[in-house]
Design an enzyme around this catalytic site. Sequence first.
Site, short mmCIF file in Angstrom:
data_model
loop_
_atom_site.label_atom_id
_atom_site.label_comp_id
_atom_site.label_asym_id
_atom_site.label_seq_id
_atom_site.Cartn_x
_atom_site.Cartn_y
_atom_site.Cartn_z
N TYR A 17 103.15 21.24 34.12
CA TYR A 17 104.02 20.21 34.69
C TYR A 17 105.48 20.49 34.33
CZ TYR A 17 106.70 15.95 35.25
OH TYR A 17 107.70 15.05 35.59
N LYS A 74 109.09 21.72 36.69
CA LYS A 74 110.46 21.18 36.73
C LYS A 74 111.47 22.30 36.48
CE LYS A 74 109.20 17.14 37.81
NZ LYS A 74 109.39 16.72 39.21
N SER A 113 113.59 16.63 34.76
CA SER A 113 113.15 15.88 33.58
C SER A 113 113.77 16.47 32.32
CB SER A 113 111.62 15.97 33.50
OG SER A 113 111.17 15.59 32.24
P1 NAD Z 1 104.86 8.44 41.03
O1 NAD Z 1 103.57 9.15 40.90
O2 NAD Z 1 104.87 6.97 40.82
O3 NAD Z 1 105.53 8.76 42.45
C1 NAD Z 1 105.33 9.97 43.14
C2 NAD Z 1 104.95 9.65 44.57
O4 NAD Z 1 104.79 10.87 45.28
C3 NAD Z 1 103.63 8.89 44.68
O5 NAD Z 1 103.83 7.76 45.51
C4 NAD Z 1 102.67 9.91 45.32
O6 NAD Z 1 101.71 9.28 46.14
C5 NAD Z 1 103.64 10.79 46.10
N1 NAD Z 1 103.17 12.16 46.32
C6 NAD Z 1 102.68 13.03 45.38
N2 NAD Z 1 102.35 14.19 45.98
C7 NAD Z 1 102.64 14.07 47.29
C8 NAD Z 1 102.52 14.92 48.42
N3 NAD Z 1 102.00 16.14 48.32
N4 NAD Z 1 102.93 14.47 49.63
C9 NAD Z 1 103.44 13.23 49.76
N5 NAD Z 1 103.58 12.37 48.75
C10 NAD Z 1 103.18 12.79 47.51
O7 NAD Z 1 105.88 9.16 40.03
P2 NAD Z 1 107.29 8.67 39.48
O8 NAD Z 1 107.11 8.24 38.07
O9 NAD Z 1 107.93 7.76 40.45
O10 NAD Z 1 108.04 10.08 39.43
C11 NAD Z 1 108.84 10.52 40.53
C12 NAD Z 1 109.38 11.90 40.21
O11 NAD Z 1 110.12 11.85 38.99
C13 NAD Z 1 108.31 12.98 40.00
O12 NAD Z 1 108.82 14.18 40.54
C14 NAD Z 1 108.20 13.09 38.50
O13 NAD Z 1 107.77 14.35 38.09
C15 NAD Z 1 109.64 12.84 38.10
N6 NAD Z 1 109.79 12.35 36.71
C16 NAD Z 1 109.12 11.20 36.34
C17 NAD Z 1 109.23 10.73 35.04
C18 NAD Z 1 108.48 9.50 34.59
O14 NAD Z 1 108.33 9.29 33.37
N7 NAD Z 1 107.99 8.64 35.48
C19 NAD Z 1 110.05 11.42 34.12
C20 NAD Z 1 110.75 12.58 34.54
C21 NAD Z 1 110.61 13.02 35.86
#
Ligand code: NAD
Length: 338
Positions: free
Chosen positions: A150, A154, A125
């Site tokens: 959080y 990262k 991120s």
């Molecule tokens: P999200 O919560 O929609 O998707 C994450 C998925 O991982 C979910 O379906 C959840 O059920 C699953 N999950 C969580 N813990 C788990 C575990 N222990 N075992 C199995 N499954 C598990 O999030 P997103 O927005 O799609 O983000 C995806 C990645 O991108 C994350 O790592 C997040 O930190 C990173 N990220 C997101 C953003 C944003 O703004 N959405 C920005 C920067 C980075």
Amino acid sequence: MKILVTGGLGFIGSHTVVELQNKGFEVVIVDNCSNSSESVLDGITKISGKKPLFEKLDLREKEKVSSFFKKYQDIAGVIHFAASKAVGESVEKPLLYYENNIGTLVYILQELSKKQKASFIFSSSCTVYGQADKMPITEDAPVKVAESPYGNTKQMGEEIIADTCKVTPELSAIALRYFNPMGSHPSAEIGELPIGVPQNLVPFITQTGIGMRKELSVFGDDYPTPDGTCIRDYIYVVDLAKAHVVALERLLAGKNKENYEVFNVGTGKGSSVLEAIHSFEKVSGKKLNYKIVDRRPGDITSAYADTTKANTVLGWKSEYTLDDAMKSAWVWEQKIRD
Ligand code: NAD
């Protein structure tokens, strides 16, 4: 080739599964549905015409992760999205975040280290940059002290991967530093499904637009920016999903220059909170009920990407505008509330 997508039922993961399947990859999703629902599989299947394999498991269970890799020995690459992502919650429950975001990463890397060749893409991120000193932000901008557990997961995640790659030449990895993902698939079959109060601006805007929330608070209009509100780089989730596919293809084809690389994934254009609101008003034809309130602690003034490295090295460039992405978010919001 078979690719494991952890968190593949989530927001960014589901869009990436579609793009992988469109390119002919065979996908296995692992998700524990802690922040998603199994019904997302139907949306993915409707769009791409192919149902991905799905294993419901919690990646915090080390033994189960190990059994998974024994069952699927032909996994050629992993895109690791699974993580907890709510900044505020991470301050209240740091150990949950360290376990879920760091523990799961370690278990997967341990399994990949046993393989003769493995490719790994990590969801990082732009939070790693904090308030960068220069805009746009290049990949060599210093990583600042994390503002939350959080954000720390990262930074630590990137370090863990870099350290592992140093001693594991069979493993190649890319960390993608996302800026602000938004929007939903143009088909409106999959999209962002925030549970509870949205953490991100765009679902807050669309939920206010549809009447689920009374008004939107804009935190501060006295920042040193042209209209006084904070600036972010909003990247359309389908563009972001495609960046994962090209990054993975680079590793699978052995085209990477080093076995650990980092890329910014953004549009290169900063948009203010008021510009995002005006974009919503334009594409929806609705006036948004918002009010300016005090600054919120921890918010940085401005963050937008220098995307030169991704454009030239990966050959990837964002294609959609803020209005396109906002329109897709609005169509999706109307569909799920219908
Ligand atoms: P999200 O919560 O929609 O998707 C994450 C998925 O991982 C979910 O379906 C959840 O059920 C699953 N999950 C969580 N813990 C788990 C575990 N222990 N075992 C199995 N499954 C598990 O999030 P997103 O927005 O799609 O983000 C995806 C990645 O991108 C994350 O790592 C997040 O930190 C990173 N990220 C997101 C953003 C944003 O703004 N959405 C920005 C920067 C980075």
